[in-house]
Design a protein around this motif. Structure first.
Motif, mmCIF file in Angstrom:
data_model
loop_
_atom_site.group_PDB
_atom_site.id
_atom_site.type_symbol
_atom_site.label_atom_id
_atom_site.label_comp_id
_atom_site.label_asym_id
_atom_site.label_seq_id
_atom_site.Cartn_x
_atom_site.Cartn_y
_atom_site.Cartn_z
ATOM 1 N N VAL A 1 5.554 6.073 -30.658
ATOM 2 C CA VAL A 1 5.672 7.298 -31.443
ATOM 3 C C VAL A 1 7.037 7.949 -31.212
ATOM 4 C CG1 VAL A 1 4.696 9.597 -31.892
ATOM 5 C CG2 VAL A 1 3.181 7.658 -31.398
ATOM 6 N N TYR A 2 7.348 8.263 -29.950
ATOM 7 C CA TYR A 2 8.669 8.798 -29.608
ATOM 8 C C TYR A 2 9.060 8.320 -28.237
ATOM 9 C CZ TYR A 2 12.782 11.616 -28.993
ATOM 10 O OH TYR A 2 14.076 12.001 -28.796
ATOM 11 N N PRO A 3 10.203 7.677 -28.156
ATOM 12 C CA PRO A 3 10.998 7.211 -29.297
ATOM 13 C C PRO A 3 10.359 5.974 -29.921
ATOM 14 C CG PRO A 3 12.097 6.659 -27.232
ATOM 15 C CD PRO A 3 10.869 7.420 -26.878
ATOM 16 N N SER A 4 10.235 5.997 -31.235
ATOM 17 C CA SER A 4 9.583 4.893 -31.947
ATOM 18 C C SER A 4 10.478 3.657 -31.959
ATOM 19 C CB SER A 4 9.264 5.307 -33.386
ATOM 20 O OG SER A 4 10.462 5.431 -34.134
ATOM 21 N N TYR B 1 9.440 21.742 -36.085
ATOM 22 C CA TYR B 1 8.536 20.650 -36.432
ATOM 23 C C TYR B 1 9.223 19.303 -36.271
ATOM 24 C CZ TYR B 1 5.318 17.641 -38.918
ATOM 25 O OH TYR B 1 4.438 16.634 -39.238
ATOM 26 N N TYR B 2 8.590 18.431 -35.494
ATOM 27 C CA TYR B 2 8.946 17.021 -35.417
ATOM 28 C C TYR B 2 7.647 16.256 -35.643
ATOM 29 C CZ TYR B 2 13.576 17.829 -33.239
ATOM 30 O OH TYR B 2 14.868 18.194 -32.969
ATOM 31 N N GLU B 3 7.745 15.087 -36.278
ATOM 32 C CA GLU B 3 6.540 14.313 -36.564
ATOM 33 C C GLU B 3 5.737 13.986 -35.316
ATOM 34 O OE1 GLU B 3 6.809 10.926 -39.111
ATOM 35 O OE2 GLU B 3 8.059 11.990 -40.555
ATOM 36 N N ASP B 4 6.418 13.735 -34.197
ATOM 37 C CA ASP B 4 5.716 13.316 -32.989
ATOM 38 C C ASP B 4 5.059 14.468 -32.237
ATOM 39 O OD1 ASP B 4 8.591 13.728 -32.721
ATOM 40 O OD2 ASP B 4 8.277 13.430 -30.583
ATOM 41 N N THR B 5 5.488 15.715 -32.477
ATOM 42 C CA THR B 5 4.895 16.849 -31.745
ATOM 43 C C THR B 5 4.232 17.867 -32.646
ATOM 44 O OG1 THR B 5 6.975 18.092 -31.797
ATOM 45 C CG2 THR B 5 6.580 16.698 -29.859
ATOM 46 N N GLY B 6 4.490 17.823 -33.950
ATOM 47 C CA GLY B 6 4.020 18.894 -34.825
ATOM 48 C C GLY B 6 4.853 20.144 -34.546
ATOM 49 N N TRP B 7 4.312 21.300 -34.902
ATOM 50 C CA TRP B 7 5.004 22.562 -34.637
ATOM 51 C C TRP B 7 4.867 22.885 -33.161
ATOM 52 C CZ3 TRP B 7 8.327 24.800 -37.777
ATOM 53 C CH2 TRP B 7 8.266 24.488 -39.136
ATOM 54 N N THR B 8 5.994 22.956 -32.481
ATOM 55 C CA THR B 8 6.014 23.152 -31.029
ATOM 56 C C THR B 8 7.226 23.994 -30.659
ATOM 57 O OG1 THR B 8 5.078 20.934 -30.784
ATOM 58 C CG2 THR B 8 5.960 21.925 -28.805
ATOM 59 N N GLU B 9 7.104 24.737 -29.555
ATOM 60 C CA GLU B 9 8.257 25.508 -29.106
ATOM 61 C C GLU B 9 9.283 24.601 -28.443
ATOM 62 O OE1 GLU B 9 8.993 28.044 -25.401
ATOM 63 O OE2 GLU B 9 8.505 29.544 -26.928
ATOM 64 N N TYR B 10 10.506 24.745 -28.909
ATOM 65 C CA TYR B 10 11.648 24.059 -28.323
ATOM 66 C C TYR B 10 12.641 25.109 -27.854
ATOM 67 C CZ TYR B 10 10.090 19.585 -30.123
ATOM 68 O OH TYR B 10 9.364 18.448 -30.366
ATOM 69 N N GLU C 1 0.367 18.699 -20.495
ATOM 70 C CA GLU C 1 1.198 19.393 -21.471
ATOM 71 C C GLU C 1 1.670 18.414 -22.541
ATOM 72 O OE1 GLU C 1 3.495 22.702 -18.922
ATOM 73 O OE2 GLU C 1 3.746 20.647 -18.200
ATOM 74 N N ASN C 2 2.011 18.956 -23.709
ATOM 75 C CA ASN C 2 2.552 18.138 -24.790
ATOM 76 C C ASN C 2 4.037 17.919 -24.512
ATOM 77 O OD1 ASN C 2 3.417 16.903 -27.101
ATOM 78 N ND2 ASN C 2 2.990 18.625 -28.457
ATOM 79 N N LEU C 3 4.361 16.759 -23.995
ATOM 80 C CA LEU C 3 5.752 16.455 -23.676
ATOM 81 C C LEU C 3 6.400 15.582 -24.746
ATOM 82 C CD1 LEU C 3 5.377 15.985 -19.822
ATOM 83 C CD2 LEU C 3 6.078 18.016 -21.083
ATOM 84 N N GLY C 4 5.632 15.219 -25.775
ATOM 85 C CA GLY C 4 6.194 14.580 -26.955
ATOM 86 C C GLY C 4 6.493 13.097 -26.862
#
Length: 185
Positions: free
Chosen positions: A42-45, A161-170, A34-37
């Motif tokens: 990248v994050y946290p940079s 939208y966050y730079e590290d995940t793109g458009w993602t459900e939060y 899964e995309n956990l970001g």
């Protein structure tokens, strides 16, 4: 004895290593891919960590020089927070927002996350905040369970939208704090 305190700029290297240890553990245990970001660099940079240290926004929970947890605390939020059906109306400065809260893999399952959240809530009250608000990636069920167990209410699910995940459900959560009554005049 556990100490929750502001970190300083000289703590950068051990804090970055702490986050990298957390990230390695996340990827090792992410069998569903899964995309956990969370990604090294990248994050946290490094820049996010260093800037947070310089601003006095990065806090650690440690004992005997061993980092158990880290969190970044400020009032900065994603623009997706605007228009959410929050429980109370607050100015941005009246809200404390935790970012990059992580518990070292060796300390997970020992209520360290609850201890950190307790300190976050205490700090918010000391600073006379009206609420603590945060967002959790939709796939981060452990983080969601932690915040729910600490009295946070689910507010909404939003694509942000966050730079590290793109458009993602939060999933957005809040915990409103008691407001002290105004003294009689």
């Amino acid at each position: 004895m556990l100490q929750f305190q502001k970190a300083n700029s000289s703590d950068f290297a051990p804090i970055r290593q702490f986050y990298w240890d957390v990230i390695e553990d996340i990827h090792k245990n992410n069998t569903a891919n899964e995309n956990l970001g969370w990604e090294k660099g990248v994050y946290p940079s490094d820049d996010f960590i260093q800037t947070s240290l310089e601003k006095g926004e990065l806090y650690t929970l440690a004992e005997g020089g061993v980092l158990y947890a880290c969190v970044i605390l400020n009032s900065e939020c994603n623009e997706g927070y605007l228009g959410c059906p929050w429980g109370i109306t607050c100015e941005p400065v009246e809200v404390l927002i935790p970012h990059a809260l992580a518990v070292h893999p060796r300390m997970q399952g020992k209520d360290i996350g609850k201890i950190v959240v307790g300190h976050v809530l205490d700090l918010a009250e000391q600073e006379h905040k009206k609420a603590v608000r945060l967002d959790v990636l939709g796939a981060c069920k452990a983080a969601e369970a932690l915040y729910r167990s600490c009295g946070f209410a689910f507010v909404a699910a939003k694509n942000m939208y966050y730079e590290d995940t793109g458009w993602t459900e939060y999933r957005l959560f809040e915990r409103n704090l008691p407001v002290e009554p105004m003294p009689d005049m």
